[in-house]
Design a protein around this motif. Structure first.
Motif, PDB file in Angstrom:
ATOM      1  N   LEU A 126      60.173  17.581 -24.296  1.00  0.00           N
ATOM      2  CA  LEU A 126      58.713  17.625 -24.445  1.00  0.00           C
ATOM      3  C   LEU A 126      58.342  17.797 -25.917  1.00  0.00           C
ATOM      4  CD1 LEU A 126      55.942  17.685 -23.119  1.00  0.00           C
ATOM      5  CD2 LEU A 126      56.198  20.158 -22.834  1.00  0.00           C
ATOM      6  N   ALA A 127      59.030  18.708 -26.595  1.00  0.00           N
ATOM      7  CA  ALA A 127      58.740  18.941 -28.018  1.00  0.00           C
ATOM      8  C   ALA A 127      59.040  17.679 -28.830  1.00  0.00           C
ATOM      9  CB  ALA A 127      59.573  20.117 -28.532  1.00  0.00           C
ATOM     10  N   TYR A 128      60.102  17.019 -28.420  1.00  0.00           N
ATOM     11  CA  TYR A 128      60.502  15.798 -29.103  1.00  0.00           C
ATOM     12  C   TYR A 128      59.434  14.711 -28.910  1.00  0.00           C
ATOM     13  CZ  TYR A 128      64.078  12.690 -31.042  1.00  0.00           C
ATOM     14  OH  TYR A 128      64.789  11.849 -31.844  1.00  0.00           O
ATOM     15  N   LEU A 129      58.989  14.579 -27.676  1.00  0.00           N
ATOM     16  CA  LEU A 129      57.941  13.596 -27.373  1.00  0.00           C
ATOM     17  C   LEU A 129      56.654  13.923 -28.133  1.00  0.00           C
ATOM     18  CD1 LEU A 129      58.475  13.228 -23.521  1.00  0.00           C
ATOM     19  CD2 LEU A 129      58.733  11.393 -25.223  1.00  0.00           C
ATOM     20  N   GLY A 132      56.972  12.910 -31.587  1.00  0.00           N
ATOM     21  CA  GLY A 132      56.868  11.452 -31.689  1.00  0.00           C
ATOM     22  C   GLY A 132      55.417  10.993 -31.658  1.00  0.00           C
ATOM     23  N   VAL A 133      54.649  11.561 -30.744  1.00  0.00           N
ATOM     24  CA  VAL A 133      53.233  11.179 -30.650  1.00  0.00           C
ATOM     25  C   VAL A 133      52.493  11.633 -31.908  1.00  0.00           C
ATOM     26  CG1 VAL A 133      51.095  11.462 -29.343  1.00  0.00           C
ATOM     27  CG2 VAL A 133      53.273  11.243 -28.138  1.00  0.00           C
ATOM     28  N   MET A 134      52.850  12.843 -32.354  1.00  0.00           N
ATOM     29  CA  MET A 134      52.225  13.359 -33.578  1.00  0.00           C
ATOM     30  C   MET A 134      52.458  12.408 -34.751  1.00  0.00           C
ATOM     31  SD  MET A 134      50.939  16.279 -35.104  1.00  0.00           S
ATOM     32  CE  MET A 134      51.628  17.750 -34.384  1.00  0.00           C
ATOM     33  N   ASN A 135      53.689  11.930 -34.877  1.00  0.00           N
ATOM     34  CA  ASN A 135      53.987  11.014 -35.976  1.00  0.00           C
ATOM     35  C   ASN A 135      53.195   9.720 -35.838  1.00  0.00           C
ATOM     36  OD1 ASN A 135      55.763  12.906 -36.915  1.00  0.00           O
ATOM     37  ND2 ASN A 135      57.604  11.917 -36.077  1.00  0.00           N
ATOM     38  N   ARG A 136      53.089   9.257 -34.621  1.00  0.00           N
ATOM     39  CA  ARG A 136      52.310   8.033 -34.401  1.00  0.00           C
ATOM     40  C   ARG A 136      50.842   8.252 -34.743  1.00  0.00           C
ATOM     41  NH1 ARG A 136      53.144   3.682 -31.328  1.00  0.00           N
ATOM     42  NH2 ARG A 136      51.193   3.131 -32.334  1.00  0.00           N
ATOM     43  N   ILE A 137      50.351   9.427 -34.390  1.00  0.00           N
ATOM     44  CA  ILE A 137      48.955   9.732 -34.713  1.00  0.00           C
ATOM     45  C   ILE A 137      48.748   9.714 -36.217  1.00  0.00           C
ATOM     46  CG2 ILE A 137      47.249  11.597 -34.735  1.00  0.00           C
ATOM     47  CD1 ILE A 137      48.211  12.341 -31.935  1.00  0.00           C
ATOM     48  N   ARG A 138      49.703  10.328 -36.926  1.00  0.00           N
ATOM     49  CA  ARG A 138      49.575  10.358 -38.389  1.00  0.00           C
ATOM     50  C   ARG A 138      49.601   8.949 -38.950  1.00  0.00           C
ATOM     51  NH1 ARG A 138      53.468  15.500 -39.052  1.00  0.00           N
ATOM     52  NH2 ARG A 138      51.860  17.093 -38.770  1.00  0.00           N
ATOM     53  N   ASP A 139      50.489   8.126 -38.397  1.00  0.00           N
ATOM     54  CA  ASP A 139      50.533   6.731 -38.854  1.00  0.00           C
ATOM     55  C   ASP A 139      49.199   6.054 -38.604  1.00  0.00           C
ATOM     56  OD1 ASP A 139      53.120   7.205 -39.502  1.00  0.00           O
ATOM     57  OD2 ASP A 139      54.010   6.121 -37.802  1.00  0.00           O
ATOM     58  N   GLU A 140      48.705   6.255 -37.409  1.00  0.00           N
ATOM     59  CA  GLU A 140      47.448   5.607 -37.047  1.00  0.00           C
ATOM     60  C   GLU A 140      46.297   6.109 -37.924  1.00  0.00           C
ATOM     61  OE1 GLU A 140      46.648   3.152 -35.142  1.00  0.00           O
ATOM     62  OE2 GLU A 140      48.743   2.832 -34.602  1.00  0.00           O
ATOM     63  N   ALA A 141      46.324   7.425 -38.152  1.00  0.00           N
ATOM     64  CA  ALA A 141      45.254   8.005 -38.960  1.00  0.00           C
ATOM     65  C   ALA A 141      45.282   7.415 -40.362  1.00  0.00           C
ATOM     66  CB  ALA A 141      45.410   9.515 -39.012  1.00  0.00           C
ATOM     67  N   ARG A 142      46.486   7.259 -40.905  1.00  0.00           N
ATOM     68  CA  ARG A 142      46.604   6.661 -42.241  1.00  0.00           C
ATOM     69  C   ARG A 142      46.104   5.232 -42.211  1.00  0.00           C
ATOM     70  NH1 ARG A 142      51.083  10.046 -43.062  1.00  0.00           N
ATOM     71  NH2 ARG A 142      52.497   8.683 -41.935  1.00  0.00           N
ATOM     72  N   ARG A 143      46.461   4.541 -41.152  1.00  0.00           N
ATOM     73  CA  ARG A 143      46.054   3.143 -41.028  1.00  0.00           C
ATOM     74  C   ARG A 143      44.528   3.047 -40.940  1.00  0.00           C
ATOM     75  NH1 ARG A 143      44.866  -0.411 -37.218  1.00  0.00           N
ATOM     76  NH2 ARG A 143      44.937   1.120 -35.549  1.00  0.00           N
ATOM     77  N   VAL A 144      43.976   3.887 -40.092  1.00  0.00           N
ATOM     78  CA  VAL A 144      42.522   3.881 -39.917  1.00  0.00           C
ATOM     79  C   VAL A 144      41.830   4.292 -41.202  1.00  0.00           C
ATOM     80  CG1 VAL A 144      40.624   5.046 -38.749  1.00  0.00           C
ATOM     81  CG2 VAL A 144      42.613   4.290 -37.456  1.00  0.00           C
ATOM     82  N   GLY A 145      42.438   5.267 -41.896  1.00  0.00           N
ATOM     83  CA  GLY A 145      41.846   5.745 -43.131  1.00  0.00           C
ATOM     84  C   GLY A 145      41.795   4.654 -44.185  1.00  0.00           C
ATOM     85  N   ARG A 146      42.765   3.776 -44.172  1.00  0.00           N
ATOM     86  CA  ARG A 146      42.820   2.713 -45.178  1.00  0.00           C
ATOM     87  C   ARG A 146      41.859   1.591 -44.873  1.00  0.00           C
ATOM     88  NH1 ARG A 146      48.461   3.368 -45.116  1.00  0.00           N
ATOM     89  NH2 ARG A 146      48.647   1.668 -43.653  1.00  0.00           N
ATOM     90  N   PRO A 188      64.049  26.777 -31.898  1.00  0.00           N
ATOM     91  CA  PRO A 188      63.711  25.735 -30.932  1.00  0.00           C
ATOM     92  C   PRO A 188      63.139  26.290 -29.626  1.00  0.00           C
ATOM     93  CG  PRO A 188      65.779  25.204 -31.978  1.00  0.00           C
ATOM     94  CD  PRO A 188      65.382  26.559 -32.489  1.00  0.00           C
ATOM     95  N   LEU A 189      63.756  27.334 -29.097  1.00  0.00           N
ATOM     96  CA  LEU A 189      63.291  27.840 -27.808  1.00  0.00           C
ATOM     97  C   LEU A 189      61.852  28.357 -27.909  1.00  0.00           C
ATOM     98  CD1 LEU A 189      64.379  28.467 -24.844  1.00  0.00           C
ATOM     99  CD2 LEU A 189      64.450  30.838 -25.636  1.00  0.00           C
ATOM    100  N   ASP A 190      61.592  29.081 -28.992  1.00  0.00           N
ATOM    101  CA  ASP A 190      60.239  29.591 -29.193  1.00  0.00           C
ATOM    102  C   ASP A 190      59.251  28.435 -29.330  1.00  0.00           C
ATOM    103  OD1 ASP A 190      61.030  32.172 -29.044  1.00  0.00           O
ATOM    104  OD2 ASP A 190      61.022  32.568 -31.205  1.00  0.00           O
ATOM    105  N   ARG A 191      59.658  27.472 -30.114  1.00  0.00           N
ATOM    106  CA  ARG A 191      58.770  26.329 -30.342  1.00  0.00           C
ATOM    107  C   ARG A 191      58.460  25.638 -29.012  1.00  0.00           C
ATOM    108  NH1 ARG A 191      61.114  24.379 -34.481  1.00  0.00           N
ATOM    109  NH2 ARG A 191      62.639  23.083 -33.409  1.00  0.00           N
ATOM    110  N   GLU A 192      59.515  25.429 -28.228  1.00  0.00           N
ATOM    111  CA  GLU A 192      59.321  24.749 -26.944  1.00  0.00           C
ATOM    112  C   GLU A 192      58.414  25.560 -26.024  1.00  0.00           C
ATOM    113  OE1 GLU A 192      63.317  24.094 -25.551  1.00  0.00           O
ATOM    114  OE2 GLU A 192      63.836  23.127 -27.450  1.00  0.00           O
ATOM    115  N   ALA A 193      58.581  26.869 -26.059  1.00  0.00           N
ATOM    116  CA  ALA A 193      57.750  27.716 -25.192  1.00  0.00           C
ATOM    117  C   ALA A 193      56.273  27.598 -25.583  1.00  0.00           C
ATOM    118  CB  ALA A 193      58.214  29.179 -25.299  1.00  0.00           C
TER     119      ALA A 193
END
Lengths: 238, 608
Positions: A126-129, A132-146, A188-193
């Motif tokens: 879940l944290a990994y996913l 991944g979505v977070m990175n895509r959002i950042r990419d999209e945000a940069r794209r939209v910003g440009r 990791p465990l704390d982050r996942e929680a």
């Protein structure tokens, strides 16, 4: 995209019954469903079995080409991540982007690319996913910003930059950054929680299953301690 | 599920180790408790939590937990919390949520609850926060809830200041001040809840319905001046008095609201250089632009701007930037309300001028003084204002004359002209209506009619030169005293009751009202020295026709008087128009003219 690590040719979540927000995607799915042959009994049985299976187990099946396993994963994570993403996408990006596509693509890519040893717990997947979505959002945000884009919001103040996400608007961009950095520094465990409970809104039972705790109560205590550590980390940063 | 005590035991041990090794001790119990409330999605009593913070680190952790609580709230706001992973919102739900958020431009969470208050609808949105209509289920009433923008991460000092202001505000019990019910923090969000006032803001009314009449303006001013006096009495300064912050409730009640920028004087001093200038620039007192401290007098100035705006729809000083605004103030470049709306009574225009004085020491020192001045005005103008028939062609010219007289009349507020030091004498004076059997004192607001016989009784403490002038509703001005050919004339002896106009042709005379008009103003001026310029003008007039006859001032005389109308225009040294101080100095020039002038104005109704 680097495809060298996979022998899969997954391009979409295969089927079926998960609810998605985006209507166009739903239409696509309905269309697909009509195009495909009806499921045989074996598939139905497998589905039933997989529904009770841990995600990390399904991941193995999916990576071996099991559409039903992939479907169950999609069913399990797409609505969750979609909801989460709606709080993290800048308004403009959210207007322009089909959230579900981002999430779906990310789930597919992750399932395709992730190495099993990286995700030993469902919470880790879940944290990994999420990342991944977070990175895509950042990419999209940069794209939209440009790229200047017409948007149909006559009365809304148009942000010159990419605009704040709901979370930015809620606690401020700087606080979001502090939060993210602190989260990344947690064990990791704390982050996942934290992610499972605070960000994904899972029940404590679900959190317990995701992070390998015996009971909802234990999971709750883990979450609470993780929150305190997170706050301490944030306090150091701010 | 089969209960496996060993497994439980092992897990507990396994978890106990990192907890112990990470140095978490007893001190964390309070954080754990807060974290538990956050993770359960319960509301957190942040105010109480704040009390346990002992140092900056504690406060930083509390702030962080507040952020985490907000994040939890955000992600649970669509009912995701406790929902199964496979559950999802419906298409319609999600579409609505997205559309709604987009329509507002700024996303605010689908807040349904804040503390015990149930949020019903959003009423407004400002730079400080969002105002909602909320319902208090305990007290079964709707309230207005103002939530500070969650993005505003306030330092603890600011939070404490807000709490303290909440306590101050809660102490104010005044019909014209919004009632504050409470101030608290929930889920990291500061909120202030107060009585829900349904109505329109004065700004909205002016914008949509046009400026107020003078009499309405006076009534509004009285209410608000009293409201401000109550605020000041509670030890607060509002700092953001403006038309947007006053509501006229559905029943007509005026309510001063929005203490978002409010402050206590001592706290403001503590804030020191970090203080930014709050409020709306056009309403800002000039001394604040110069960086001086806020005082009750700066609120008085803002109220003056508000009243100016109510009756003119404009502002005394306008600018497009703060620098320009400062420059305008510095050069004394204020517009007079009379220039924008000529039918305003001179006395009201002068109250505005005094409220808007650039130098705080020349302003009404307190809101109470402004309230008093407006009270006095109301007697003289509230009725006549309604009766004033517009005479567009002549109005402006004549009004200037009225304004000129009113410049002097304004001094009735203190009864003495202090511009050149306090008058060194006192005068007892009253306007009388006399008939064969009785004498009635006429105060401002009294009605007179054709045939009424009037006189002015005056008893100065020292020998004075007196001048009495009458201006009627259309602006015709007449000299009532001194009248050439009458025995009673200047100077008038000290410690003696003089009855003006006095003896004419051996007969004790009166002024007779010989025509009707909406309004009559009687202006009486007394000076220890002859007002030579004024006197010269009066003396150059043709002799009065007979007892009680009115003498009409010629246009030249009015032009001379007109200069006094610029009372607000301080001598700038650059303008061609002489300033009021020059004018007054001119008119009061005498051998040792430093003792001031005594002035009284009485406004009479003279209905047709």
């Amino acid at each position: 995209m680097n495809l060298s690590t996979t022998h899969l040719t997954l391009r979409d979540c295969p089927l079926n019954s998960y609810t998605v927000v985006d209507l166009s995607l739903r239409r696509r799915i309905r269309k697909r469903r009509m195009d495909e042959p009806s499921h045989d009994a074996t598939q139905a049985e497998r589905r039933q079995r997989f529904l009770a299976e841990a995600s990390v187990e399904l991941l193995v099946h999916a990576q071996q080409g099991d559409d039903v396993a992939l479907d169950v994963l999609c069913q399990r994570y797409i609505p969750l991540l979609q909801r989460w993403a709606s709080g993290r996408l800048p308004n403009r990006a959210r207007d322009l982007l089909e959230t579900s596509d981002v999430v779906q693509e990310t789930v597919i890519r992750t399932v395709r690319n992730v190495k099993n040893f990286e995700v030993r717990r469902d919470g880790a997947l879940l944290a990994y996913l999420r990342q991944g979505v977070m990175n895509r959002i950042r990419d999209e945000a940069r794209r939209v910003g440009r790229k200047p884009v017409e948007i149909d919001l006559p009365d809304a103040p148009v942000e010159r930059d990419r605009g704040p996400s709901p979370l930015d608007a809620l606690i401020g961009r700087e606080s979001v950054a502090i939060y993210e950095r602190a989260l990344a520094r947690l064990k990791p465990l704390d982050r996942e929680a934290v992610i499972a409970r605070v960000e994904m809104g899972m029940s404590f039972e679900q959190v317990a299953a995701a992070i390998g705790k015996a009971s909802a109560n234990t999971a709750r205590m883990t979450v609470n301690r993780a929150l305190v550590r997170l706050a301490e980390e944030m306090a150091h940063d701010s | 599920m089969i209960h496996d005590p060993h497994r439980h035991h092992r897990l507990r041990l396994a978890e106990a180790t990192p907890e112990g090794s990470s140095g978490d001790g007893e001190a964390d119990a309070r954080w754990l408790e807060l974290a538990d409330q956050i993770s359960r999605g319960e509301s957190v009593d942040w105010a109480a939590a704040g009390l346990t913070a002992t140092d900056e680190n504690d406060r930083a952790i509390l702030r962080s937990l507040g952020s985490i609580a907000s994040i939890t709230q955000l992600h649970s706001s669509d009912q995701a919390l406790n929902a199964g992973a496979g559950d999802a919102v419906t298409d319609a739900d999600a579409d609505d949520a997205v559309t709604d958020a987009n329509a507002r431009g700024v996303f605010d969470t689908n807040l349904e609850q804040w503390g015990r208050l149930e949020i019903k609808e959003r009423l407004g949105y400002g730079s400080y926060g969002t105002v909602y209509r909320a319902h208090d289920p305990q007290l079964q009433r709707d309230v207005a809830l103002k939530l500070l923008h969650p993005g505003k991460q306030l330092p603890e000092a600011a939070r404490e200041r807000l709490r303290q202001e909440g306590r101050h505000l809660a102490r104010i019990q005044h019909d014209n001040v919004v009632s504050i019910y409470g101030i608290e923090e929930h889920e990291g969000q500061f909120g202030l809840w107060m009585e829900l006032v349904r109505g329109r803001t004065l700004a909205n009314i002016v914008q949509n319905d046009g400026p107020f009449s003078e009499s309405e303006g006076i009534v509004v001013g009285q209410s608000l001046a009293r409201a401000l006096a109550a605020v000041h009495a509670a030890g607060l300064i509002h700092r953001d008095v403006k038309a947007q912050n006053v509501m006229r409730a559905e029943g007509g009640r005026l309510v001063l609201m929005d203490f978002g920028a409010g402050t206590t004087p001592d706290h403001d001093a503590q804030a020191g250089t970090q203080r930014s200038v709050p409020g709306t620039p056009m309403y800002l007192a000039p001394e604040l632009l110069r960086g001086e401290d806020v005082t009750p007098a700066s609120d008085v100035y803002s109220l003056g701007v508000l009243l100016f705006h109510l009756v003119t729809g404009s502002f005394p000083v306008t600018a497009t930037s703060l620098d320009e605004l400062k420059a305008m103030h510095a050069s004394g470049n204020a517009t007079s309300a009379a220039d924008l709306r000529s039918e305003l009574s001179p006395a009201f225009v002068n109250v505005l001028r005094t409220a808007l004085a650039s130098d705080p020491s020349e302003r009404f020192a307190t809101a109470g003084q402004l309230s008093q001045a407006l009270d006095q005005l109301q007697h003289g103008t509230s009725e006549t204002q309604l009766n004033t028939a517009p005479t567009p062609n002549r109005r402006r010219r004549w009004t200037l004359a009225i304004a000129a007289l009113a410049a002097l009349a304004a001094l009735t507020l203190t009864s003495q002209l202090n511009l050149f030091g306090p008058a060194q004498f006192t005068v007892e004076g009253r306007l009388l209506r006399e008939d064969a059997t009785s004498r009635t004192e006429l105060m401002s607001g009294a009605a007179v009619g054709v045939g009424d016989q009037l006189s002015f009784e005056l008893n100065p403490s020292t020998e004075v030169y007196a001048y009495v002038v009458n201006v009627d509703a259309v602006g015709n001005a007449y000299v009532l005293f001194p009248i050439a050919g009458c025995e009673t004339t200047n100077p008038l002896a000290a410690e003696t009751t003089h009855r003006l106009p006095g003896i004419c042709d051996g007969v004790d005379s009166s002024w007779t009202v010989d025509s009707s008009g909406d309004r009559e103003q009687v202006l009486v001026v007394a000076s220890r020295e002859p007002l030579v310029d004024l006197e010269a003008k009066l003396a150059s007039l043709p002799a009065a026709g007979g007892n009680g006859a009115y003498v009409k001032l010629d246009d030249q005389s009015l032009l001379n008087l007109r200069g006094i109308g610029g009372l607000s225009a301080r001598p700038s040294g650059t303008g061609a128009k002489p300033g009021i101080f020059d004018e007054i100095a001119e008119l009061t020039r005498g051998p040792s003219s430093t003792e001031g002038v005594w002035v009284r104005r009485i406004d009479l109704n003279n209905p047709k």
